[in-house]
Design a protein around this motif. Structure first.
Motif, PDB file in Angstrom:
ATOM      1  N   GLU A 296       1.043  -1.458   0.100  1.00 12.94           N
ATOM      2  CA  GLU A 296       0.023  -0.471  -0.099  1.00 12.94           C
ATOM      3  C   GLU A 296       0.574   1.153  -0.150  1.00 12.94           C
ATOM      4  N   THR A 297       0.779   2.425  -0.456  1.00 12.43           N
ATOM      5  CA  THR A 297       1.263   3.309  -1.196  1.00 12.43           C
ATOM      6  C   THR A 297       1.229   4.670   0.502  1.00 12.43           C
ATOM      7  N   ALA A 298       1.673   5.081   0.703  1.00 13.15           N
ATOM      8  CA  ALA A 298       1.406   6.432   1.606  1.00 13.15           C
ATOM      9  C   ALA A 298       0.574   7.313   1.643  1.00 13.15           C
ATOM     10  N   PRO A 299      -0.008   7.960   2.056  1.00 12.58           N
ATOM     11  CA  PRO A 299      -0.586   8.782   1.474  1.00 12.58           C
ATOM     12  C   PRO A 299      -0.104   9.984   0.996  1.00 12.58           C
ATOM     13  N   ARG A 300      -0.159  10.925   0.060  1.00  7.79           N
ATOM     14  CA  ARG A 300       0.160  12.108  -0.713  1.00  7.79           C
ATOM     15  C   ARG A 300      -0.149  12.477  -1.720  1.00  7.79           C
ATOM     16  N   ARG A 301       0.124  13.851  -0.551  1.00  2.33           N
ATOM     17  CA  ARG A 301      -1.017  14.884  -1.342  1.00  2.33           C
ATOM     18  C   ARG A 301       0.153  15.825  -2.245  1.00  2.33           C
ATOM     19  N   GLU A 302      -0.231  16.407  -3.298  1.00  2.00           N
ATOM     20  CA  GLU A 302       0.348  17.088  -4.255  1.00  2.00           C
ATOM     21  C   GLU A 302      -0.266  18.435  -4.310  1.00  2.00           C
ATOM     22  N   ARG A 328      -9.003  -2.938 -14.291  1.00  2.00           N
ATOM     23  CA  ARG A 328      -8.214  -3.229 -15.220  1.00  2.00           C
ATOM     24  C   ARG A 328      -9.480  -1.658 -16.064  1.00  2.00           C
ATOM     25  N   GLY A 329      -8.939  -0.855 -16.883  1.00  2.00           N
ATOM     26  CA  GLY A 329      -9.329   0.497 -17.211  1.00  2.00           C
ATOM     27  C   GLY A 329      -9.922   1.540 -16.468  1.00  2.00           C
ATOM     28  N   ASP A 330     -10.415   1.041 -15.504  1.00  2.00           N
ATOM     29  CA  ASP A 330     -11.058   1.755 -15.040  1.00  2.00           C
ATOM     30  C   ASP A 330     -10.100   3.310 -14.322  1.00  2.00           C
ATOM     31  N   LEU A 331     -10.641   4.251 -15.005  1.00  2.00           N
ATOM     32  CA  LEU A 331     -10.001   5.725 -14.399  1.00  2.00           C
ATOM     33  C   LEU A 331     -10.729   7.071 -13.134  1.00  2.00           C
ATOM     34  N   PHE A 332      -9.816   7.106 -12.557  1.00  2.00           N
ATOM     35  CA  PHE A 332     -10.353   8.681 -11.839  1.00  2.00           C
ATOM     36  C   PHE A 332      -9.093   9.697 -11.729  1.00  2.00           C
ATOM     37  N   VAL A 333      -9.729  10.501 -10.861  1.00  2.00           N
ATOM     38  CA  VAL A 333      -9.268  11.417 -10.745  1.00  2.00           C
ATOM     39  C   VAL A 333      -8.954  12.067  -9.222  1.00  2.00           C
ATOM     40  N   VAL A 334      -7.012  12.612  -8.857  1.00  2.00           N
ATOM     41  CA  VAL A 334      -6.851  13.037  -7.795  1.00  2.00           C
ATOM     42  C   VAL A 334      -6.943  14.703  -8.148  1.00  2.00           C
ATOM     43  N   PRO A 335      -7.787  14.891  -7.389  1.00  2.00           N
ATOM     44  CA  PRO A 335      -7.214  16.279  -7.437  1.00  2.00           C
ATOM     45  C   PRO A 335      -6.418  17.248  -6.534  1.00  2.00           C
ATOM     46  N   SER A 336      -6.432  18.428  -6.912  1.00  2.00           N
ATOM     47  CA  SER A 336      -5.243  19.456  -6.121  1.00  2.00           C
ATOM     48  C   SER A 336      -5.097  19.186  -4.357  1.00  2.00           C
ATOM     49  N   TRP A 337      -3.833  18.854  -3.911  1.00  2.00           N
ATOM     50  CA  TRP A 337      -3.763  18.260  -2.618  1.00  2.00           C
ATOM     51  C   TRP A 337      -4.783  17.593  -2.039  1.00  2.00           C
ATOM     52  N   VAL A 338      -5.267  16.802  -2.736  1.00  2.00           N
ATOM     53  CA  VAL A 338      -6.304  15.827  -2.320  1.00  2.00           C
ATOM     54  C   VAL A 338      -5.863  14.290  -1.987  1.00  2.00           C
TER      55      VAL A 338
END
Lengths: 382, 382, 382, 382
Positions: A296-302, A328-338
């Motif tokens: 599992e990856t560490a939670p990260r904000r950018e 497979r194929g699913d798309l999702f968005v990570v908004p700024s600083w989330v």
């Protein structure tokens, strides 16, 4: 100067400790502002200058099977040709006002081409790439160089290059397009030109490797005939066989006790411009991440936003308060600083032991070029 | 201030139109200069500020068979170990005063390691590479990463990296070393440290690929875990299979009517730093050139000097007034601003139809970093 | 290949623990090396690859009064004109073999022009500057732009600019020239062209400010008509009034408790290229240091060499094992990695309370461009 | 995934040659897109990818006297303090939906401080500057360094520097603020922190020159104690006396027959970062233009937007189809790719012969950093 009736500015007095006390005089002042097309900072500062980015965009997931079904339906109903230019269907973030923007800066679309179809040639300042999660048979023709598109391939194409696509196969093909359309839309830097209506027979050839790959696709080597650095990469295809091997190597190095991964069980490669070592496109970063089953990856904000597509495997991704099981194929968005994290885990329908492979693209190069980049990883020093 | 007797300055009056008229007063002045350690520009300007570089170095050729024979003899007579550090034997340009400098800035040496021998660990600011024209079996261990050395491989190693070598085979092995020793000698920037006397058993492993190749040897991809650019390349081996394929691709593209070669029949790749797209080493450029049988390169002058080694094939090379028939392993120098051209042609003992492959290294990055680079190719605009 | 009789290579067997045991066979091998123009590393490594730079150059001091006396004598004996080009007399470091090199990379000379004399126009790739410790009346004409030269002024002139000088006054004038002649000599990158024999009347005007100052001499401002960065500064004069004020400001800020100086009592400004913020010349750094009466600088070593001239005041400078009392105009060299410190103190003949002002130039930009720079200051972390 | 009722996506079939033929099946497809938050390119391409930028923003003019009158009214009605932070009143472009954005990327506001008032300390990633068209008496305190603000001064302050303002005079003072608030709003890169509620007595001093000017305000000189380049300028004040002189110099050079101006009668300086020679702020360019009475600038288009303020003189400016007579203090916007020209001419109330001085700021650094910059000047080659 401006007719009050039509002024787009509307100001409302609010009875609140951090606002001026409402009064007839204040009301008159606000009407004066409206008349003169003025807006005070003190009513807007919370929205304009938050303590940290509070994205207008929402975390959101699109299922690949739904996208493909609709794209296929469009393949039968909507012609592709000059004017519409592309049978591309964009992700519209639910919190961005019904505009075709995955995030405030990034466009992500599924493009679909029926057997024998051509998407006509054009060029534009918007930087673009294709990424193929499944299928084959389409050639993208960039600067008259036909480039095969196959599962796992990443195909960048910097702004202002002529390009067309044609499907040489007997089946439809879908892939995703990533562009900086929203960024160039808001900054108003877009130029566009139509090209030839038909590509030549020579461009309909189906070579295993493009000219660009033959010139630029050799590790650590560059043609002496093309010196200097270029803003966008001259390498037009990054093949899955290379990406897969690089990720495998990182995880094996980790297993042998050497550095290489980002964090335990988390390998990642960045697609790079061989003339500069920097990002493939001036405004878009693209990477492939592999998370070992169980890791599992560490939670990260950018600061800045990303779009992910699951390339392979399955797992659970968490984007702020949202969390989804993905495959497979699913798309999702990570908004700024989330904050974002991903866990690789078997799904019900997934009997294999494969890792979770996530393709990611982001607007990070914009932030870095302007010294606005910030990253925070949970458990690390700022 | 200075004792006349020991002044190293010696000035001579010359009766020449561009010199002051000799006289007793002038003689007295010149003695005054000598006493005070002063030298006028007017007696030196022709040498110091020529119309174009007039190299102190001479074109010269060293035959590989002679070098190998002497190196092998040294292998039996001269131990390798702490103090001498390396069994390296340097080319001494005949016009550079008996110093071990191939050119005013570049060192080129044959290094030789007997079966089972180790060259002890050290590090230095001098930038270095190995290039293998024949043989195999030696590992260079850079930063504890064992890197195999085989025919055609280029193995750079930027300054201040720990490194050792060991021969794991049952035969001696020779290769060439290139360094910027003369440049750092004249600019006086050298630092050196001794490392461990013995490398560990783990470093004696003989992996097919080094850690560095597993992290950095994938075309257009870089590990996300190592961001930014580095002055020297982190990729420690550039394998012949890749170099050969890149050259083949360029000549095939040319044959198909596309750009890629430098000039007709002349393909070339530059070894590049994947973190920057620039040269592998801050002071040394390295390239492999392939000249199609029968083709000839246009005479070319460059500010700065080069050393070439014939990697394969045969031909004739012309360096200023000198011209030699060359074959595998031969080394020669091209001094600053001396025109160079090469023709690929069969030798008496050479029945094959292969091209002429020339490995080249030069001091060009120094000139480019300081905006002193100049190139003139016959038949092209300056 | 080479006639033994004329080989410049001479190798001597030495009976020493770190050398191979002398023997007839070894002697034969060494003769073989000589015949083939080869030199082993093991006999040279101590000189070529020292643990840290051990400069060939010596610390040395030249007294200004001696230089001026000899230059004046030359003014009466040696004409200035085409061929000799300049009445420049160079400092010859006593340990650099009687060559006109102040350090291995830097040229420093006193130049002298009689009333009404012209030094003819030429250009060269060598980067140059003038610095004026006393006098006035000469104009340097760079790219047809006449630039006045007065006490305390620093006048850089990047390579390949046309330039001439003329003395419009009724007295001789002396100043120092700094160039990278030795560096370009050893790297063999020099080009030179003769210009017009006479400058035009318009160029004999004596404006208070040059065109370059009127375009570039405004703090923090640049002409919009000249975009981009240039390798050498377009500002041709850095006036003493500005330099003096900047140094005064730094010491006053320090006295008020704010940062600004390098260390207590030690102010310094660097002459900068306004198009890049970097050094004025690609190969030469120039600075003015002011040391408050009574203050002393921490001993400092740098990879690379410097030349200093005392601009004003008096004091004691220490360069390695050498130490001198210095006053106005005196010049001295600091070789690579030799520790340097300076103390500001009144001299017998110096009743004022002024600080010690030291003009310095160095080859640091070469080292920084090539990532070879190293500095060690006593009492600071490396 | 999404409830149709609330989908923000609305798609309309259009009966048009460049759109798919309306049909029940197409309607169903569009409903499917709406349900899945998808938007096709073919309905949006004209807006998203125009042939050249077609700005959403409108050319618009704000009269200074109106702004000042309203700001003064606000001075009596609206307190300045923590929460609202600043008494700043922003220009709201009439075509940008009632938001406080002068252009899609730039914020421009009049700020107003009453006698004795303080604007509290804070910092933010938004880059900012102040420009003073009239008045004096306010100090901006940046990083505890008090900086006087007077007519004609430009005072940049790069992101993330602490800053406060205080009015030490007995009269109100107005000035304009420029920031990249809209750009950071749309890219979502904003961070903000509150500072101390009160600045210290030492920061209430009113020095003629700030610390930053004493360190950085000397032409072509930089303190050795602060090496390297910084993204934003360390020089906190660019004084009118310098700007005025630089513009005067350019016009005089032109009159003498030398280069310097942009075009006949049109001088311009750019405020520069002395550590890099580049723009003062990573996202904002600032310049002062002077147009000689009677001269007119060539119509110019740029990708990217600008805000201008008339600093002095009078004239007529043309922005696309709009044209206004302007005088001191008037502000107007030039949207992306809209042609702009200015003519310097006397107004009825303007008896003097002064030139037209235009202060300009723009988002050009964003475009240049991302290789999206384009300029077209009428009568010049593209």
């Amino acid at each position: 100067m401006t007719d009050t009736v039509t002024s787009p500015v509307r100001l409302t007095m609010v009875d609140s400790p951090d606002q001026p006390t409402p009064s007839a005089a204040l009301q008159e002042l606000y009407h004066g502002f409206e008349d003169e097309l003025l807006i005070p900072l003190w009513t807007e500062i919370g929205d304009l200058m938050p303590l940290h980015p509070r994205s207008k965009a929402a975390p959101h997931l699109w299922r690949w099977e739904s996208l493909v079904a609709l794209a296929d339906r469009a393949g039968h109903l909507v012609p592709v040709g000059r004017g519409g230019e592309r049978r591309a269907i964009a992700l519209a973030n639910p919190a961005l006002g019904g505009r075709p923007f995955a995030t405030p800066t990034l466009w992500a679309a599924i493009q679909y081409l029926m057997p024998g179809e051509d998407a006509p040639e054009h060029r534009h300042t918007q930087h673009a790439f294709r990424f193929v999660v499944e299928g084959e048979g389409v050639w993208t023709v960039v600067g008259r160089d036909p480039v095969a598109m196959n599962r796992g391939d990443f195909l960048p194409q910097a702004g202002w290059n002529w390009h067309a696509h044609h499907n040489a196969a007997d089946r439809p093909m879908a892939w995703i397009d990533g562009l900086d359309i929203p960024f160039q839309y808001v900054t108003e830097s877009q130029f566009f030109e139509f090209g030839r209506d038909e590509i030549s027979p020579a461009e309909r050839t189906t070579p295993e490797r493009s000219h660009s790959e033959r010139l630029w696709g050799h590790p650590g080597l560059r043609p002496v005939s093309v010196p200097g650095s270029q803003p966008g990469t001259p390498l037009l295809a990054y093949r899955w066989v290379d990406t897969d091997r690089a990720l495998t190597d990182q995880l094996e190095l980790e297993a042998e006790g050497y550095a290489g991964t980002i964090e335990p069980g988390h390998a990642a490669v960045r697609y790079a411009n061989p003339t500069s070592g920097g990002d493939v496109l001036p405004t878009i970063r693209a990477e492939m991440h592999r998370i070992r089953r169980g890791a599992e990856t560490a939670p990260r904000r950018e600061a800045g936003s990303s779009v992910y597509q699951v390339f392979d495997g399955s797992g659970r991704v968490t984007v702020g308060d949202a969390s989804w099981s993905v495959s497979r194929g699913d798309l999702f968005v990570v908004p700024s600083w989330v904050p974002f994290s991903a866990r690789s885990e078997a799904s019900a329908s997934d009997s294999d032991s494969a890792a979770l492979d996530l393709f990611r693209f982001s607007d990070s190069p914009i932030f870095e070029a302007l010294h606005l980049d910030r990253v925070h990883v949970e458990g690390q020093k700022a």
